[in-house]
Design a protein around this motif. Structure first.
Motif, short mmCIF file in Angstrom:
data_model
loop_
_atom_site.label_atom_id
_atom_site.label_comp_id
_atom_site.label_asym_id
_atom_site.label_seq_id
_atom_site.Cartn_x
_atom_site.Cartn_y
_atom_site.Cartn_z
N SER A 15 0.84 -0.97 0.10
CA SER A 15 -0.08 -0.37 0.04
C SER A 15 0.62 1.62 -0.08
O SER A 15 1.61 1.36 1.15
CB SER A 15 -0.87 0.21 1.54
N SER A 27 0.54 6.02 -0.67
CA SER A 27 0.01 6.77 -0.45
C SER A 27 0.24 7.80 -1.73
O SER A 27 1.93 8.34 -1.62
CB SER A 27 -0.33 7.84 0.98
N SER A 40 0.31 11.90 -3.55
CA SER A 40 -0.47 13.08 -4.53
C SER A 40 0.10 13.75 -5.54
O SER A 40 0.94 14.44 -5.42
CB SER A 40 -0.64 13.58 -3.08
N ALA A 84 -3.45 6.85 -8.28
CA ALA A 84 -3.89 6.49 -6.72
C ALA A 84 -4.77 6.09 -7.19
O ALA A 84 -6.14 5.86 -8.34
CB ALA A 84 -3.62 7.35 -6.77
N GLY A 85 -5.52 5.39 -5.80
CA GLY A 85 -7.00 5.35 -5.05
C GLY A 85 -7.31 4.27 -5.35
O GLY A 85 -9.22 3.51 -6.71
N THR A 86 -6.59 2.67 -6.15
CA THR A 86 -7.18 1.49 -6.58
C THR A 86 -6.16 0.33 -6.51
O THR A 86 -4.90 0.58 -6.05
CB THR A 86 -6.98 1.44 -8.47
N CYS A 87 -5.88 -1.00 -6.64
CA CYS A 87 -5.63 -1.62 -6.95
C CYS A 87 -5.00 -2.53 -7.77
O CYS A 87 -6.11 -2.28 -8.68
CB CYS A 87 -6.08 -3.12 -6.33
N CYS A 94 -1.47 -1.67 -4.25
CA CYS A 94 -2.94 -1.14 -3.74
C CYS A 94 -2.18 0.18 -3.11
O CYS A 94 -1.20 0.37 -2.81
CB CYS A 94 -4.12 -1.54 -3.64
N VAL A 95 -2.70 1.21 -4.22
CA VAL A 95 -1.82 2.72 -3.93
C VAL A 95 -3.23 3.69 -3.76
O VAL A 95 -4.44 3.60 -3.99
CB VAL A 95 -1.45 3.10 -5.23
N ASP A 96 -3.06 4.47 -2.14
CA ASP A 96 -3.98 5.26 -1.82
C ASP A 96 -3.65 6.85 -2.33
O ASP A 96 -3.10 6.80 -3.05
CB ASP A 96 -3.83 5.04 -0.18
#
Length: 72
Positions: free
Chosen positions: A3, A5, A7, A53-56, A70-72
């Motif tokens: 995982s 994160s 931006s 971002a926001g998916t696996c 998976c990336v947040d």
């Protein structure tokens, strides 16, 4: 599963959907479907966005699935 994160601004890639066997073939990532097991032979398609971002996802490197990321 890893995982991460991030931006960053998201931009479409010019090679989206192109056949690939690893990240070096793509502007972004080379991906296969999430059901392909880690280490299995896989052909991928270049991801359509510069940011993941926001998916696996299941990256491909050297023609092998790398397992779910998976990336947040």
């Amino acid at each position: 599963m890893v995982s991460v994160s991030v931006s960053h601004p998201m931009f479409p890639t010019p090679d989206a959907g192109k056949f690939c066997l690893g990240k070096g073939d793509c502007v972004s990532l080379c991906l296969t479907d999430e059901q392909t097991p880690r280490g299995a032979s896989a052909q991928g398609a270049c991801h359509g966005w510069t940011v993941i971002a926001g998916t696996c996802l299941n990256p491909v490197e050297g023609g092998k699935a790398q397992g779910q990321l998976c990336v947040d």
